[in-house]
Design a protein around this motif. Structure first.
Motif, mmCIF file in Angstrom:
data_model
loop_
_atom_site.group_PDB
_atom_site.id
_atom_site.type_symbol
_atom_site.label_atom_id
_atom_site.label_comp_id
_atom_site.label_asym_id
_atom_site.label_seq_id
_atom_site.Cartn_x
_atom_site.Cartn_y
_atom_site.Cartn_z
ATOM 1 N N TRP A 13 0.856 -1.180 0.000
ATOM 2 C CA TRP A 13 0.000 0.000 0.000
ATOM 3 C C TRP A 13 0.897 1.236 0.000
ATOM 4 O O TRP A 13 1.659 1.449 0.944
ATOM 5 C CB TRP A 13 -0.877 0.044 1.240
ATOM 6 C CG TRP A 13 -1.873 -1.072 1.340
ATOM 7 C CD1 TRP A 13 -1.682 -2.302 1.894
ATOM 8 C CD2 TRP A 13 -3.229 -1.048 0.871
ATOM 9 N NE1 TRP A 13 -2.833 -3.054 1.802
ATOM 10 C CE2 TRP A 13 -3.801 -2.304 1.183
ATOM 11 C CE3 TRP A 13 -4.013 -0.086 0.233
ATOM 12 C CZ2 TRP A 13 -5.121 -2.626 0.875
ATOM 13 C CZ3 TRP A 13 -5.324 -0.399 -0.076
ATOM 14 C CH2 TRP A 13 -5.868 -1.653 0.241
ATOM 15 N N VAL A 299 -9.153 0.585 -13.805
ATOM 16 C CA VAL A 299 -7.966 -0.108 -13.292
ATOM 17 C C VAL A 299 -8.202 -1.615 -13.243
ATOM 18 O O VAL A 299 -7.285 -2.403 -13.490
ATOM 19 C CB VAL A 299 -7.537 0.456 -11.914
ATOM 20 C CG1 VAL A 299 -8.494 0.044 -10.812
ATOM 21 C CG2 VAL A 299 -6.125 0.003 -11.573
ATOM 22 N N VAL A 317 0.140 -2.229 -9.364
ATOM 23 C CA VAL A 317 -0.474 -0.997 -9.857
ATOM 24 C C VAL A 317 0.463 0.120 -9.429
ATOM 25 O O VAL A 317 0.471 0.546 -8.270
ATOM 26 C CB VAL A 317 -1.894 -0.799 -9.309
ATOM 27 C CG1 VAL A 317 -2.458 0.546 -9.766
ATOM 28 C CG2 VAL A 317 -2.805 -1.933 -9.775
ATOM 29 N N ASN A 320 -2.199 5.127 -10.295
ATOM 30 C CA ASN A 320 -3.641 5.236 -10.466
ATOM 31 C C ASN A 320 -4.101 6.416 -9.629
ATOM 32 O O ASN A 320 -3.722 6.528 -8.460
ATOM 33 C CB ASN A 320 -4.365 3.962 -10.012
ATOM 34 C CG ASN A 320 -5.870 4.108 -9.993
ATOM 35 O OD1 ASN A 320 -6.489 4.238 -8.935
ATOM 36 N ND2 ASN A 320 -6.480 4.109 -11.164
ATOM 37 N N LEU A 338 -10.108 0.584 -5.995
ATOM 38 C CA LEU A 338 -9.694 -0.531 -5.144
ATOM 39 C C LEU A 338 -10.709 -1.673 -5.190
ATOM 40 O O LEU A 338 -10.330 -2.851 -5.124
ATOM 41 C CB LEU A 338 -9.488 -0.044 -3.713
ATOM 42 C CG LEU A 338 -8.219 0.798 -3.513
ATOM 43 C CD1 LEU A 338 -8.232 1.477 -2.147
ATOM 44 C CD2 LEU A 338 -6.961 -0.067 -3.658
ATOM 45 N N LEU A 341 -9.905 -3.392 -8.362
ATOM 46 C CA LEU A 341 -8.682 -4.165 -8.170
ATOM 47 C C LEU A 341 -8.973 -5.456 -7.412
ATOM 48 O O LEU A 341 -8.496 -6.543 -7.780
ATOM 49 C CB LEU A 341 -7.656 -3.303 -7.421
ATOM 50 C CG LEU A 341 -6.268 -3.865 -7.147
ATOM 51 C CD1 LEU A 341 -5.276 -2.723 -6.967
ATOM 52 C CD2 LEU A 341 -6.217 -4.759 -5.913
ATOM 53 N N VAL A 351 -2.123 -9.680 -8.087
ATOM 54 C CA VAL A 351 -1.864 -8.255 -7.895
ATOM 55 C C VAL A 351 -1.118 -8.073 -6.576
ATOM 56 O O VAL A 351 -1.613 -8.455 -5.516
ATOM 57 C CB VAL A 351 -3.171 -7.432 -7.887
ATOM 58 C CG1 VAL A 351 -2.855 -5.943 -7.898
ATOM 59 C CG2 VAL A 351 -4.046 -7.793 -9.082
ATOM 60 N N TYR A 354 -0.730 -1.571 -4.647
ATOM 61 C CA TYR A 354 -1.398 -0.393 -5.189
ATOM 62 C C TYR A 354 -0.616 0.840 -4.759
ATOM 63 O O TYR A 354 -0.508 1.149 -3.560
ATOM 64 C CB TYR A 354 -2.835 -0.312 -4.672
ATOM 65 C CG TYR A 354 -3.584 0.943 -5.098
ATOM 66 C CD1 TYR A 354 -4.196 1.002 -6.351
ATOM 67 C CD2 TYR A 354 -3.681 2.046 -4.253
ATOM 68 C CE1 TYR A 354 -4.888 2.136 -6.751
ATOM 69 C CE2 TYR A 354 -4.378 3.188 -4.643
ATOM 70 C CZ TYR A 354 -4.975 3.228 -5.894
ATOM 71 O OH TYR A 354 -5.652 4.360 -6.287
ATOM 72 N N HIS A 356 -0.587 4.731 -5.289
ATOM 73 C CA HIS A 356 -1.430 5.823 -5.775
ATOM 74 C C HIS A 356 -0.596 6.923 -6.412
ATOM 75 O O HIS A 356 0.478 7.287 -5.920
ATOM 76 C CB HIS A 356 -2.218 6.412 -4.600
ATOM 77 C CG HIS A 356 -3.183 7.477 -5.011
ATOM 78 N ND1 HIS A 356 -4.405 7.201 -5.565
ATOM 79 C CD2 HIS A 356 -3.083 8.841 -4.964
ATOM 80 C CE1 HIS A 356 -5.028 8.331 -5.835
ATOM 81 N NE2 HIS A 356 -4.252 9.338 -5.487
#
Length: 417
Positions: A13, A299, A317, A320, A338, A341, A351, A354, A356
Motif C-alpha cells: 500500500w 484499473v 499498480v 492510479n 480498489l 482491483l 496483484v 497499489y 497511488h
C-alpha cells in the motif's frame, strides 16, 4: 470510512512520485531544456518543483505516519550522469540515502530508473531514436546497480509506450510553440504522434532487456517496467481499429513483460476508439482537471488485460489516481479503483500492490494546475498539508494488515488451546 478488502497478505500500500516532477532544479535534463527554451510549448516550468530533493524524508514520513508501507520514486539519470561517462558519486550517495530513509521508516522502496527524463546530452545525441541508446542506458544501469542492490522492486523504464508516442517531440517543439491537443486537454498531448514509434519501441525493448539482465545479476530485486494502460473502448464500427490500436499502444509492451518478475500497470481513465482511431473526449466527458472521464473501474479492466496479455506475470499498480479540486472525489475514485482491483484479484490476477499517483501535488509535465496529490504543497513555502485522502488510503492499509494479523492470531489460538 476506509475499506477492508480481500487482498494478499503482503500486498503493498503506497504512493508514487517521479524525480523531475518533485525534486526541483533538474537543470541537466532534457525536460528542463524543453521547459526553458525560447519556443517552449509549456507555459509553466518545473523550477524548484516541490523541493523533494531536500524534503524527501518529510514526504516519506507523512506516508508512513498515515499507515502506508511503500513508496515509489525515481532516480534521476541526468543528475547521476550529467555528461557522457561522468558518474557523479555525490548524486549516487543522495539516492542511496533516499533508499535507506525508506527502509528506516518502514517503507518498501519501489525504484524507477527512468521516468521520462534523460540527460540533455543523451537527448541531443538522438535519445531513444538511435541504437546507441541501449549501450548508454545499460552503462547508466550498471552505475546505479550498487545503490539498488537490496531494493526489492525496480522499474526499468516508465511507460515506454508513452516515450515512443512522444518520439518526435523535439521536432514538434522546434516547429511550433504550441498546438491544441486532439485527444485531451494536457499541454504535452499536443506533442504526441498518432501512434508509438516502432523504431523507438524496438530500442526501448532492447534497453529494457539489457537492464533486466544487469539488475538480475547485481541485485536481489524483482524487475519489470511499467505500461500506460489506456482502457480502450470501441465505438460501434470501431472494433477492428480498436483492437489494432490497443496492440500498438499497449499490448505489445505488455507482451514484452512475459518472463519479467512483474509488470507495472498505470491506469487512470478510458479512451474511446472509432473506425478512424482514438476520439477526442466530448465536453460532457471532461470531468477531471486533466479533462479525462472519471472511470475508477478502468484499473480493474487494465489489470485483467495485463494479466492475460503478459501470460500471468505478477502485477503492481504503479500509478492510479485523479486530478480534482474536491478531495472527496479523490476518495470516491480510490474506493472505486480498489474495489475493481479486488475484483480482478479475486478473479485470479496476481496483484501485489497499489501505489497511488501521486503522493504529492507536483509538476504535471508542462503545467501546475492538476492536483493529483494525497498531500497538498504550498509552492511558495513548500509546506506539506496531508489531505483526508491520505488518511483514508492509510486506513485501508491498516485495516488490511489488522485483518491478516487477526486471522493469524485466530489460527494460532485454535492450534494451541
Amino acid at each position: 470510512m476506509s475499506l477492508v478488502l480481500d487482498l494478499p497478505r503482503h500486498f503493498l500500500w503506497g504512493a508514487a512520485t517521479s524525480a523531475h516532477q518533485t525534486e526541483g532544479d533538474n537543470t541537466r535534463s532534457n525536460w528542463w531544456h524543453l521547459e526553458t527554451m525560447a519556443n517552449s510549448p509549456f507555459k509553466e516550468r518545473s523550477g524548484r518543483a516541490v523541493d523533494s530533493y531536500r524534503r524527501y524524508r518529510e514526504d516519506m514520513r507523512l506516508l508512513r505516519d498515515a499507515g502506508l508501507d511503500s513508496y515509489r520514486f525515481s532516480v534521476e539519470w541526468a543528475r547521476i550522469e550529467p555528461e557522457p561517462g561522468e558518474i557523479d558519486q555525490v548524486q549516487l550517495d543522495h539516492y542511496r540515502a533516499m533508499i535507506e530513509a525508506a527502509f528506516e521508516l518502514g517503507l518498501t522502496p519501489v525504484v524507477t530508473l527512468h521516468h521520462f527524463t534523460s540527460p540533455l546530452w543523451f537527448f541531443q545525441n538522438g535519445g531513444w531514436a538511435i541504437p546507441d541508446a541501449v549501450d548508454a542506458f545499460a552503462a547508466y544501469v550498471e552505475a546505479v546497480s550498487p545503490i539498488v542492490e537490496d531494493v526489492p522492486w525496480i522499474c526499468t523504464i516508465n511507460e515506454p509506450n508513452m516515450i515512443a508516442l512522444l518520439a518526435n517531440m523535439s521536432a514538434k517543439v522546434a516547429a511550433t510553440e504550441s498546438a491544441p491537443s486532439t485527444l485531451d486537454s494536457r499541454p504535452v498531448a499536443a506533442l504526441a504522434s498518432p501512434a508509438p514509434s516502432d523504431a523507438v519501441t524496438r530500442i526501448l525493448v532492447e534497453a529494457h532487456r539489457r537492464a533486466v539482465d544487469i539488475l538480475h545479476a547485481k541485485t536481489k530485486a524483482q524487475v519489470g517496467w511499467t505500461v500506460s494502460c489506456q482502457g480502450f473502448e470501441p465505438e460501434p464500427g470501431g472494433e477492428e481499429t480498436c483492437a489494432s490500436i490497443k496492440w500498438s499502444w499497449e499490448d505489445r509492451y505488455l507482451e514484452v513483460s512475459r518472463g519479467d518478475d512483474f509488470v507495472g500497470v498505470q491506469s487512470y481513465t478510458t479512451r474511446r476508439v472509432g473506425s478512424s482511431g482514438p476520439l477526442a473526449y466530448a465536453e460532457e466527458e471532461r470531468q477531471t482537471m486533466t479533462g479525462w472521464p472519471v472511470r475508477p473501474d478502468v484499473v480493474g479492466v487494465s489489470i485483467r488485460n495485463a494479466w492475460q496479455v503478459s501470460g500471468g506475470v505478477p502485477i503492481l499498480v504503479t500509478e492510479n489516481g485523479i486530478a480534482c479540486t474536491d478531495d472527496r472525489d479523490r476518495i470516491a475514485y480510490m474506493e472505486g479503483a480498489l474495489r475493481a482491483l479486488e475484483s480482478a484479484s479475486s478473479a485470479g490476477a496476481d496483484v501485489r500492490g497499489y501505489l497511488h499517483w501521486s503522493a504529492l501535488d507536483n509538476y504535471e509535465w508542462g503545467e501546475w494546475g492538476p492536483t493529483f496529490g494525497l498531500i497538498a504543497v504550498d509552492r511558495d513555502t513548500f509546506c506539506r498539508s496531508p489531505r483526508p485522502s491520505l488518511d483514508w488510503l492509510g486506513g485501508c492499509a491498516r485495516a488490511h494488515r489488522e485483518r491478516w494479523d487477526a486471522g493469524c492470531l485466530a489460527r494460532d489460538s485454535s492450534a494451541h488451546p
